[in-house]
Write a protein that holds these residues in place. Structure first.
Motif, short mmCIF file in Angstrom:
data_model
loop_
_atom_site.label_atom_id
_atom_site.label_comp_id
_atom_site.label_asym_id
_atom_site.label_seq_id
_atom_site.Cartn_x
_atom_site.Cartn_y
_atom_site.Cartn_z
N LYS A 1 -15.23 6.54 -46.37
CA LYS A 1 -14.02 6.87 -47.13
C LYS A 1 -12.92 5.85 -46.88
O LYS A 1 -12.16 5.50 -47.79
CB LYS A 1 -13.54 8.27 -46.78
N THR B 1 -22.95 11.00 -28.98
CA THR B 1 -22.18 12.05 -28.31
C THR B 1 -22.08 11.76 -26.82
O THR B 1 -22.82 10.94 -26.27
CB THR B 1 -22.85 13.42 -28.50
N ARG C 1 -11.34 9.97 -28.94
CA ARG C 1 -11.11 10.82 -30.09
C ARG C 1 -10.53 12.16 -29.69
O ARG C 1 -9.61 12.65 -30.33
CB ARG C 1 -12.42 11.02 -30.85
N THR D 1 -16.48 9.07 -28.60
CA THR D 1 -16.40 10.40 -29.21
C THR D 1 -15.51 11.32 -28.39
O THR D 1 -14.78 12.14 -28.92
CB THR D 1 -17.80 11.02 -29.33
N VAL E 1 -11.21 10.63 -37.58
CA VAL E 1 -12.65 10.64 -37.89
C VAL E 1 -13.35 11.74 -37.11
O VAL E 1 -14.21 12.46 -37.63
CB VAL E 1 -13.27 9.26 -37.59
N ALA E 2 -12.98 11.91 -35.84
CA ALA E 2 -13.62 12.92 -35.00
C ALA E 2 -13.36 14.33 -35.52
O ALA E 2 -14.21 15.22 -35.39
CB ALA E 2 -13.11 12.81 -33.57
N LYS E 3 -12.20 14.53 -36.12
CA LYS E 3 -11.88 15.85 -36.67
C LYS E 3 -12.48 16.05 -38.06
O LYS E 3 -12.24 17.07 -38.71
CB LYS E 3 -10.36 16.03 -36.71
N ARG E 4 -13.24 15.06 -38.51
CA ARG E 4 -13.98 15.12 -39.77
C ARG E 4 -13.05 15.28 -40.97
O ARG E 4 -13.41 15.92 -41.96
CB ARG E 4 -15.02 16.24 -39.74
N LYS E 5 -11.88 14.67 -40.87
CA LYS E 5 -10.95 14.67 -41.98
C LYS E 5 -11.04 13.38 -42.79
O LYS E 5 -10.40 13.26 -43.83
CB LYS E 5 -9.52 14.90 -41.50
N THR E 6 -11.78 12.43 -42.29
CA THR E 6 -12.13 11.24 -43.04
C THR E 6 -13.39 10.66 -42.41
O THR E 6 -13.94 11.22 -41.46
CB THR E 6 -10.98 10.22 -43.07
N SER E 7 -13.83 9.54 -42.94
CA SER E 7 -15.03 8.88 -42.43
C SER E 7 -14.89 7.39 -42.69
O SER E 7 -14.02 6.96 -43.47
CB SER E 7 -16.28 9.42 -43.12
#
Length: 305
Positions: free
Chosen positions: A166, A199, A257, A253, A157-163
């Protein structure tokens, strides 16, 4: 005669792996395949899958060989998919594949029978179909416990490859998947965490006035390099040199992560071995338990441990 140029082309495109069907298509008889294995030109990895050349294949060649061995309707799944997508380091030597039809697992080749997936659920990497991150995490939930899965989910999630939305969608689409209960628990825990979406800077901004308000606070350093022993330099969030207390703000975060739980726990172990007290503070502590946590922190600081 076998067309070795064609075989070499397959091998280049598949990280050194070739299937029996491809070898036959290049003009090799089964007897010639056997002789090539004896001579060392081919190395059998699985039934129907071989590696050309060296007898110590690369990790990619091993994954490709497993992929070819399983056959149609296969995709790279679970932690192996996350490994290929550079979203997690390799975990062991097992190769995890998903398949819409029942296929037998063999040795380190683990085949998970799953539902039929649409093309939108799959990415392509190194020529192979690979589970997209949400589907890969669903597959990973079959082999990881809740704590380990939570760290992996947080990293992806932190790498913004999913959420989380999703992941909710995947949980809804594949409701009958055996991994759904575990992944759903992890997603719910992630969403309900007080630090979700915040953050490390926000956490530090909230924390500093709170710690400054504590009575009789010993001198401390913030975010400065500290050499705990020759060659071992760290940058604690807060360092109390007198009582030797190392305070860290555990924003999800950052600490779950961007690093792994294992790394943080290893630092704690090293600190204790050096006579240092590691003291971790989370969003939950700041927002809901500060009075009790602050009292414990002061007790540690004033004991001079």
């Amino acid at each position: 005669m076998p067309d070795w140029n064609q075989i070499a082309k397959h091998a280049r495109e598949q990280d050194g792996a070739v299937s029996l069907a491809q070898l036959r298509g290049a003009g090799m008889s089964d007897d010639q395949v056997r002789r090539a294995c004896v001579s060392g030109q081919l190395h059998r990895r699985h039934r129907g899958a071989f590696v050309v050349g060296g007898d110590i294949p690369s990790r990619y060649a091993r994954i490709w060989a497993g992929y070819l061995a399983v056959g149609p309707d296969v995709w790279v799944d679970a932690m192996t998919a996350l490994e290929l997508l550079a979203l997690h380091e390799r975990v062991g030597e097992e190769i995890h594949l998903g398949c819409a039809t029942r296929r037998r697992s063999r040795g380190l080749l683990r085949v998970h029978e799953g539902p039929r997936v649409e093309r939108r659920h799959l990415w392509r990497k190194r020529g192979m179909l690979v589970a997209a991150p949400p589907l890969a995490l669903l597959g990973a939930s079959l082999t990881l416990d809740d704590d380990r899965l939570a760290v992996v989910v947080a990293n992806v999630v932190a790498k913004r490859k999913t959420s989380l939305p999703k992941l909710d969608q995947v949980l809804g689409e594949f409701a009958g998947h055996h991994g759904c209960p575990r992944l759903a628990r992890v997603v719910d825990a992630e969403r309900s965490d007080p630090g979700f979406g915040r953050t490390n800077a926000e956490m530090e901004a909230m924390f500093l006035p709170m710690i400054r308000a504590l009575p009789d606070l010993p001198p401390y350093l913030r975010n400065e390099r500290v050499e705990l022993e020759p060659g071992y330099v760290v940058v604690p969030d807060v360092w109390f040199p007198g009582p030797r207390v190392w305070l860290e703000l555990d924003s999800r975060t950052w600490h779950e992560r961007r690093k792994t739980m294992d790394d943080d726990r290893r630092k704690d172990q090293r600190a204790v071995a050096l006579g240092i007290v590691p003291f971790r503070i989370t969003w939950q502590h700041l927002l809901h338990e500060w009075d009790a946590v602050a009292a414990d922190l002061l007790a540690v600081l004033h004991r001079g441990i």
